[in-house]
Design a protein around this motif. Structure first.
Motif, short mmCIF file in Angstrom:
data_model
loop_
_atom_site.label_atom_id
_atom_site.label_comp_id
_atom_site.label_asym_id
_atom_site.label_seq_id
_atom_site.Cartn_x
_atom_site.Cartn_y
_atom_site.Cartn_z
N ASP A 92 0.82 -1.19 0.24
CA ASP A 92 0.07 0.02 -0.11
C ASP A 92 0.76 1.21 0.06
O ASP A 92 0.21 2.38 -0.11
CB ASP A 92 -0.94 0.12 0.94
N LEU A 93 2.08 1.22 0.28
CA LEU A 93 3.09 2.36 0.35
C LEU A 93 4.10 2.16 -0.65
O LEU A 93 4.98 3.15 -0.76
CB LEU A 93 3.72 2.39 1.72
N ILE A 142 0.71 8.82 9.08
CA ILE A 142 -0.35 7.97 9.09
C ILE A 142 -0.68 7.44 10.35
O ILE A 142 -0.03 7.05 11.24
CB ILE A 142 0.06 6.63 8.18
N PRO A 143 -1.93 7.75 10.71
CA PRO A 143 -2.52 7.53 12.07
C PRO A 143 -2.26 5.97 12.47
O PRO A 143 -2.55 5.25 11.37
CB PRO A 143 -3.91 8.09 12.02
N PRO A 144 -2.24 5.48 13.73
CA PRO A 144 -1.85 4.04 13.96
C PRO A 144 -3.08 3.52 13.71
O PRO A 144 -3.18 2.29 13.56
CB PRO A 144 -1.41 4.27 15.16
N GLU A 145 -4.31 3.89 13.75
CA GLU A 145 -5.60 3.32 13.66
C GLU A 145 -5.92 2.91 12.58
O GLU A 145 -6.86 2.42 12.06
CB GLU A 145 -6.65 3.90 14.53
N ARG A 147 -6.52 1.46 8.84
CA ARG A 147 -7.00 -0.01 8.46
C ARG A 147 -6.24 -0.12 7.18
O ARG A 147 -5.74 -1.22 6.91
CB ARG A 147 -8.25 -0.29 8.29
N SER A 148 -6.20 0.77 6.29
CA SER A 148 -5.59 0.72 4.93
C SER A 148 -5.61 1.99 4.18
O SER A 148 -6.08 2.95 4.94
CB SER A 148 -6.51 -0.06 4.01
N TYR A 160 -8.30 4.61 5.52
CA TYR A 160 -9.54 3.90 5.91
C TYR A 160 -9.56 3.47 7.20
O TYR A 160 -8.50 2.93 7.66
CB TYR A 160 -9.83 2.93 4.79
N PHE A 161 -10.43 3.77 8.14
CA PHE A 161 -10.50 3.56 9.56
C PHE A 161 -11.69 2.65 9.76
O PHE A 161 -12.66 2.59 8.98
CB PHE A 161 -10.68 4.67 10.30
N ALA A 162 -11.45 1.65 10.64
CA ALA A 162 -12.53 0.56 10.96
C ALA A 162 -13.94 1.09 11.55
O ALA A 162 -15.00 0.28 11.29
CB ALA A 162 -11.99 -0.29 12.07
#
Length: 261
Positions: A92-93, A142-145, A147-148, A160-162
């Protein structure tokens, strides 16, 4: 006898050509590497009789004259600007640049560096960095939470976050273009520095003003053509051998001269 010095310059030139070829072959697997090419130019000429000179015998003009070359010299080791093929990584990176442009990074000295190596990573602080840990400019965290991640062709980075249905934009990856890309100074580790010859960096959005676009999940492979490099290696080897034969011939001629009584 000038043949000794002339042949020596030819051997040195072919040795330099072999050095360039060997560096290209060594970097066949280097991400975003562009092959180099050794260019040469002839040395100055001894004007035994300049073209157009009036002869003292009958006053006629020499149509060509007598100009004796002094050998060869390296004129440049230039970068062959060619797009390498794209290899899918699904990271993804991982981002490949399709077209012109370089990613801008911040070096430890604070100076701006430029690279086509899009194998990016996430630091312990969540900052987007290169494989060597240099932050990509402008800084994106990039925030630690997360998801993708999604990076579109224009360089927009979305997370994207959960607990959210809609993605959140984290930042914008920009590209830098140069008037003369061959004038960039290579410093190793897939990095380049801006020079007076390259001109200033023109930073902009991917896909705008002639800059390339980004492809997430891909990396640009080396543009080295192995067949071409081996062909150049054979040419350099034969050129070296021929110049060595000139040295031998010149030595035999000098030896014959010393034996004259």
């Amino acid at each position: 006898m000038k043949a000794l010095q002339i042949a020596a310059t030819g051997m040195a030139a072919q040795q330099m050509r072999v050095d360039v070829v060997s560096n290209n072959l060594a970097n066949m697997s280097t991400t975003g590497y562009n092959a180099r090419r050794a260019d040469f130019a002839d040395l100055h000429y001894e004007q035994a009789a300049r073209p157009g000179t009036i002869t003292a015998e009958d006053g006629t003009m020499l149509p060509t004259g007598v100009q004796l070359g002094m050998g060869v010299r390296p004129s440049a080791v230039s970068v062959v600007l060619a797009q390498g093929s794209l290899s899918a990584t699904r990271g993804d990176l991982d981002v490949a640049i399709e077209g012109r442009g370089y990613l801008e990074v911040t070096l430890p000295s604070g100076q701006a560096g430029f690279t086509r190596d899009g194998a990016l990573r996430r630091s312990a602080d969540g900052l987007v960095v290169t494989s060597d840990g240099h932050p990509v400019a402008p800084g994106i965290t990039i925030p630690p939470e997360t998801r993708s991640l999604s990076i579109n062709a224009a360089g927009e980075v979305w997370a994207y976050f959960a607990d959210q249905t809609e993605p959140q934009q984290l930042g914008q990856i920009t590209l830098a273009g140069f008037t003369n890309e061959k004038g960039l100074e290579a410093i190793g580790s897939n990095l380049f520095l801006e020079t007076v010859a390259s001109g200033p960096a023109n930073v902009g959005t991917p896909g705008v003003d002639g800059l390339g676009t980004l492809r997430q999940g891909f990396l640009e492979e080396s543009s080295v053509d192995a067949v071409r490099e081996v062909t150049d290696l054979i040419k350099a080897q034969r050129g070296y051998e021929l110049n060595a034969k000139v040295l031998t011939a010149a030595d035999q001629m000098l030896a014959a001269t010393t034996q004259v009584r």
